[in-house]
Design a protein around this motif. Sequence first.
Motif, mmCIF file in Angstrom:
data_model
loop_
_atom_site.group_PDB
_atom_site.id
_atom_site.type_symbol
_atom_site.label_atom_id
_atom_site.label_comp_id
_atom_site.label_asym_id
_atom_site.label_seq_id
_atom_site.Cartn_x
_atom_site.Cartn_y
_atom_site.Cartn_z
ATOM 1 N N GLY A 1 26.745 -30.779 15.452
ATOM 2 C CA GLY A 1 26.567 -29.549 15.068
ATOM 3 C C GLY A 1 24.946 -29.172 14.477
ATOM 4 N N PHE A 2 24.522 -28.091 14.058
ATOM 5 C CA PHE A 2 23.606 -28.152 13.023
ATOM 6 C C PHE A 2 24.013 -26.779 11.296
ATOM 7 C CE2 PHE A 2 19.962 -24.939 11.994
ATOM 8 C CZ PHE A 2 19.467 -26.046 11.058
ATOM 9 N N TRP A 3 23.373 -27.746 9.927
ATOM 10 C CA TRP A 3 23.626 -26.634 9.285
ATOM 11 C C TRP A 3 21.874 -26.792 8.661
ATOM 12 C CZ3 TRP A 3 27.672 -23.733 9.177
ATOM 13 C CH2 TRP A 3 29.135 -24.322 10.473
ATOM 14 N N ILE B 1 33.079 -24.074 7.532
ATOM 15 C CA ILE B 1 31.733 -23.871 6.729
ATOM 16 C C ILE B 1 31.395 -24.482 5.110
ATOM 17 C CG2 ILE B 1 29.662 -22.228 5.428
ATOM 18 C CD1 ILE B 1 31.105 -20.472 7.652
ATOM 19 N N ASP B 2 32.648 -24.232 4.796
ATOM 20 C CA ASP B 2 32.805 -25.175 3.875
ATOM 21 C C ASP B 2 33.401 -26.169 3.172
ATOM 22 O OD1 ASP B 2 33.125 -25.266 0.147
ATOM 23 O OD2 ASP B 2 34.272 -23.570 0.542
ATOM 24 N N VAL B 3 33.944 -26.910 4.064
ATOM 25 C CA VAL B 3 35.000 -27.965 3.495
ATOM 26 C C VAL B 3 34.046 -28.432 5.175
ATOM 27 C CG1 VAL B 3 36.860 -28.956 3.833
ATOM 28 C CG2 VAL B 3 37.031 -26.896 3.315
ATOM 29 N N TYR B 4 35.001 -28.612 6.282
ATOM 30 C CA TYR B 4 34.060 -29.256 7.428
ATOM 31 C C TYR B 4 32.491 -29.639 7.575
ATOM 32 C CZ TYR B 4 32.712 -31.361 11.797
ATOM 33 O OH TYR B 4 32.754 -31.867 12.796
ATOM 34 N N ALA B 5 31.958 -28.885 6.661
ATOM 35 C CA ALA B 5 30.663 -28.852 6.659
ATOM 36 C C ALA B 5 29.482 -29.401 5.365
ATOM 37 C CB ALA B 5 29.933 -27.214 7.360
ATOM 38 N N GLY B 6 30.264 -28.502 4.632
ATOM 39 C CA GLY B 6 29.963 -28.465 3.458
ATOM 40 C C GLY B 6 28.361 -27.791 2.798
ATOM 41 N N GLU C 1 36.023 -31.526 26.676
ATOM 42 C CA GLU C 1 36.479 -30.176 26.309
ATOM 43 C C GLU C 1 38.105 -30.165 25.184
ATOM 44 O OE1 GLU C 1 36.105 -27.722 30.514
ATOM 45 O OE2 GLU C 1 38.111 -29.036 30.294
ATOM 46 N N PHE C 2 38.248 -31.979 25.427
ATOM 47 C CA PHE C 2 39.097 -31.573 24.640
ATOM 48 C C PHE C 2 38.777 -33.332 23.293
ATOM 49 C CE2 PHE C 2 40.776 -29.059 27.624
ATOM 50 C CZ PHE C 2 41.863 -27.784 27.383
ATOM 51 N N ASN C 3 38.275 -33.166 22.939
ATOM 52 C CA ASN C 3 38.116 -34.172 21.435
ATOM 53 C C ASN C 3 37.684 -33.374 20.857
ATOM 54 O OD1 ASN C 3 36.889 -36.887 21.735
ATOM 55 N ND2 ASN C 3 35.241 -35.764 20.578
ATOM 56 N N VAL C 4 38.419 -34.436 19.960
ATOM 57 C CA VAL C 4 38.502 -33.724 18.119
ATOM 58 C C VAL C 4 37.861 -34.769 17.923
ATOM 59 C CG1 VAL C 4 40.764 -33.166 16.078
ATOM 60 C CG2 VAL C 4 40.832 -32.974 18.872
ATOM 61 N N PRO C 5 36.494 -34.638 16.929
ATOM 62 C CA PRO C 5 35.794 -35.668 15.821
ATOM 63 C C PRO C 5 36.242 -35.658 14.596
ATOM 64 C CG PRO C 5 34.776 -33.364 16.517
ATOM 65 C CD PRO C 5 36.111 -33.223 16.783
ATOM 66 N N ALA C 6 36.565 -37.420 14.719
ATOM 67 C CA ALA C 6 37.182 -38.259 13.305
ATOM 68 C C ALA C 6 37.106 -37.436 12.304
ATOM 69 C CB ALA C 6 36.073 -39.502 13.303
ATOM 70 N N ARG C 7 35.885 -36.911 11.862
ATOM 71 C CA ARG C 7 36.083 -36.151 10.606
ATOM 72 C C ARG C 7 36.823 -35.078 10.927
ATOM 73 N NH1 ARG C 7 34.267 -34.887 5.493
ATOM 74 N NH2 ARG C 7 33.499 -32.922 5.044
ATOM 75 N N MET C 8 36.782 -34.139 11.814
ATOM 76 C CA MET C 8 37.920 -32.629 11.753
ATOM 77 C C MET C 8 39.320 -33.417 11.938
ATOM 78 S SD MET C 8 37.724 -29.757 11.670
ATOM 79 C CE MET C 8 38.227 -28.444 12.829
ATOM 80 N N LYS C 9 39.837 -33.796 13.084
ATOM 81 C CA LYS C 9 41.500 -35.019 12.599
ATOM 82 C C LYS C 9 41.134 -35.251 11.272
ATOM 83 C CE LYS C 9 44.090 -37.842 15.685
ATOM 84 N NZ LYS C 9 44.275 -39.066 16.677
ATOM 85 N N LEU D 1 34.216 -28.132 18.339
ATOM 86 C CA LEU D 1 34.998 -27.287 17.515
ATOM 87 C C LEU D 1 33.813 -25.468 18.514
ATOM 88 C CD1 LEU D 1 34.381 -29.475 15.173
ATOM 89 C CD2 LEU D 1 34.748 -27.451 13.423
ATOM 90 N N GLY D 2 32.920 -25.211 18.607
ATOM 91 C CA GLY D 2 32.821 -24.373 18.564
ATOM 92 C C GLY D 2 33.052 -23.680 20.246
ATOM 93 N N LYS D 3 33.414 -24.733 20.802
ATOM 94 C CA LYS D 3 33.752 -24.774 22.459
ATOM 95 C C LYS D 3 34.704 -25.404 23.050
ATOM 96 C CE LYS D 3 31.419 -23.986 26.449
ATOM 97 N NZ LYS D 3 30.774 -24.640 27.891
ATOM 98 N N PHE D 4 35.938 -25.669 21.841
ATOM 99 C CA PHE D 4 37.150 -26.768 21.804
ATOM 100 C C PHE D 4 37.756 -25.613 23.031
ATOM 101 C CE2 PHE D 4 41.211 -27.695 21.303
ATOM 102 C CZ PHE D 4 41.035 -29.473 21.423
ATOM 103 N N GLY D 5 38.296 -26.816 24.672
ATOM 104 C CA GLY D 5 38.845 -26.653 25.560
ATOM 105 C C GLY D 5 38.039 -26.198 26.054
ATOM 106 N N GLY D 6 37.190 -26.194 26.609
ATOM 107 C CA GLY D 6 35.750 -25.745 27.602
ATOM 108 C C GLY D 6 36.135 -24.679 28.743
ATOM 109 N N ASP D 7 35.609 -25.011 29.376
ATOM 110 C CA ASP D 7 36.244 -23.840 30.828
ATOM 111 C C ASP D 7 37.682 -24.070 30.978
ATOM 112 O OD1 ASP D 7 33.496 -23.634 30.763
ATOM 113 O OD2 ASP D 7 33.198 -25.286 32.731
ATOM 114 N N THR D 8 38.399 -25.231 30.995
ATOM 115 C CA THR D 8 39.818 -24.808 30.445
ATOM 116 C C THR D 8 40.286 -23.936 31.046
ATOM 117 O OG1 THR D 8 39.908 -27.691 31.610
ATOM 118 C CG2 THR D 8 41.937 -26.394 30.462
#
Length: 718
Positions: free
Chosen positions: A107-109, A701-706, A612-620, A205-212
């Motif tokens: 990601g980028f912020w 934006i607020d909680v995950y990215a700060g 396609e379906f990985n969940v980042p540790a911080r998000m989880k 997050l932004g492309k969760f699920g990918g082509d599937t």
Amino acid sequence: MIRKIKLLLLLSVFAIGTAVADEGMWLPSLIHKLNINTMQQMGCELSADDIYSINHSSLKDAIVALDHGSCTAEVVSKDGLLLTNHHCGFGEIQQHSSVEHDYLEDGFWAMSREEELPNPGKTVTFLISVEDVTAKVLENVNDDMTEEERNKAVRKTLDQLTKEAKGDSHYEVYARDFFNSNQYFVFVTETFRDVRLVGAPPQALGKFGGDTDNWMWPRHTNDFSMFRIYCGPDGLPADYSKDNVPYQPKHSLPISLKGVKEGDFAMVFGYPGSTSRYKTSYGIDYTMKVTNTARVEVREKKLDIISEYMASSQKAKIQYASKHARSANYYKNAIGMNEALTKLKVIDQKKALEDEFTAWVNADQARKAKYGEALGLIENYYSDVENDKAREFMTEALLRGPEIFTFAYRVKPMVEMLKDPESNKDRIERYAEFLKIMADDFFKDYDASTDEKVSAALMKIYAQETKPALQPTCYQEIQKKYKGDYEKFAAQMFNKTVFDNKEEYLAFLDNPSPKVLEKDLAFQTAVQIYEKYNEIRNLVDARSDILEKGERLFVAGLMEMQPNKKFYPDANSTMRLTYGKVLDYDPRDGVTYKYYTTTDGYLEKEIPGDYEFNVPARMKELLLAKDFGQYADADGKLHACFITNNDITGGNSGSPVINGKGELIGVAFDGNWEAMSGDLAFEENLQRCINVDIRFVLWVIDVYAGADHLIDEMQIIR
């Protein structure tokens, strides 16, 4: 499509079967005549003037076309902050990424304005005004004209009108035809050229699920990215400069945290690209058998090759991520469209309408004289589509397939210059410098060995799908010298070219020589491909008048046959508004899809380490903590996505979903699989617009990215 041409203001909603308020991509400038009463009955609290006005700020002033219509975005702050889809900013995110700074992965912020990243070539365009010029245009045409004469007269009038509308302003002015060249509008727009990347979640997050999950519901994708518009100190569009300042828009959308419930009014504002709802049964049959078949066959092979390379390293994955996404999107779309058109029996429905039209025409001699040839012309055109098929396959397999051909062909203008190098010295140097600038971006994301494989595979497909007379001359050499072995030919082509290697290419541009181009197999192949393409295109264009006239008369007759219906125009990358409600749907017997999803489903879909379906540790960790604060729904959960029955298509990606008060409630990003026929036929019971819930966006934006500084500049309605 039009009835007696000068009655075109009777625009109406036409569709196979019943016409419903939720169907239609409406011109905002006409909703005061056609739609506002229905919208208000459905729950819209705004006036037509609140939605579209040229005298004061209105909703239209917060909506922009990204890159002249490839996507849509909306302004969400008084400092020009933009919200759009993640996949609409994917190219820029990828371009700024490297192995050291992988913004796709991480990601980028931008935590300050100084950290926002410029994107040369990216644009946003605001609509200033729209004018119906139909009467002026049609004053200069008559029924005795050929299509060529008619088109020439129309172009002449439109050129004059657009010139008058532009005057000495900095605005862009263009004209568009509607209803198959029966109605015309002039659009005045303003384009800003300094657009900077502000933020984007990780691809997980932004492309969760990918082509599937693409085109599917239920979804759990946080599909957004953020940019900011900059302008000169005078407030006018300007090229990138450190002296530029954030643009102050006429209007920005307030953001609602109240959420949605079933039955709520919702409208989508944006720039839908292209629909063909008035296409006949003949045209739909062609789309299924030729256009979609070419797209699926070619892209499937290309995607297989690209995927193999992307799996080889992180660098490869970054290089080809955007290319893979672009190709995969409409590969799956074509598959789904054919399935939906078949399941919904759209061709049968079209034929029934055509039978009704024929009976109506034949019942009156005047109508027969005016519209009697319409369907015959269309049928005649589609009876001979060998050239059309070749054009479709060449576009997919040779022009959009391998990268080396279009890249090499850019040097073609130099051939003429090099015939007299002394006289053209300055022109050659300027053009060489231009090509050098483009080379950096090209080679950054290019792998020659992968492109060689793509070239061999797709050239072979083109040979299999077309007759020899419609193949470039190099195909004769492939058969004779290489015994039809496309891999051997591709290997030799890449061995004898300067266009697959940056150092060799730049060395050529430093000292361009016609002898190099004469011996360069990739360049010569590219020239032959484009020569054959132009030949085929001319063959297709030579018959296009038949189809144009047939479709123009057919739609004109339909509108006269159904005078009490509201007809809406097909999408053509101009601003449109659609309205509907938040609704669930029944995709098949015994199954109901509710209108929203939550982040519980995001975790349920997790496949650790999967592309396609990985969940980042911080998000989880954050989701399991269930600390959703002000972004939680009344049920205590964080809602991820929701669906409405708004009418959308490609180009609507990133469009704002707005409630009856004019507040932003979501961002549109997809359509649903069961209604993939939507570009050709609206299916009122199945068609859904898939949107990311704005509360999920703000929570990330607020909680995950700060990045709460971005929240602070938005107008939040609690």
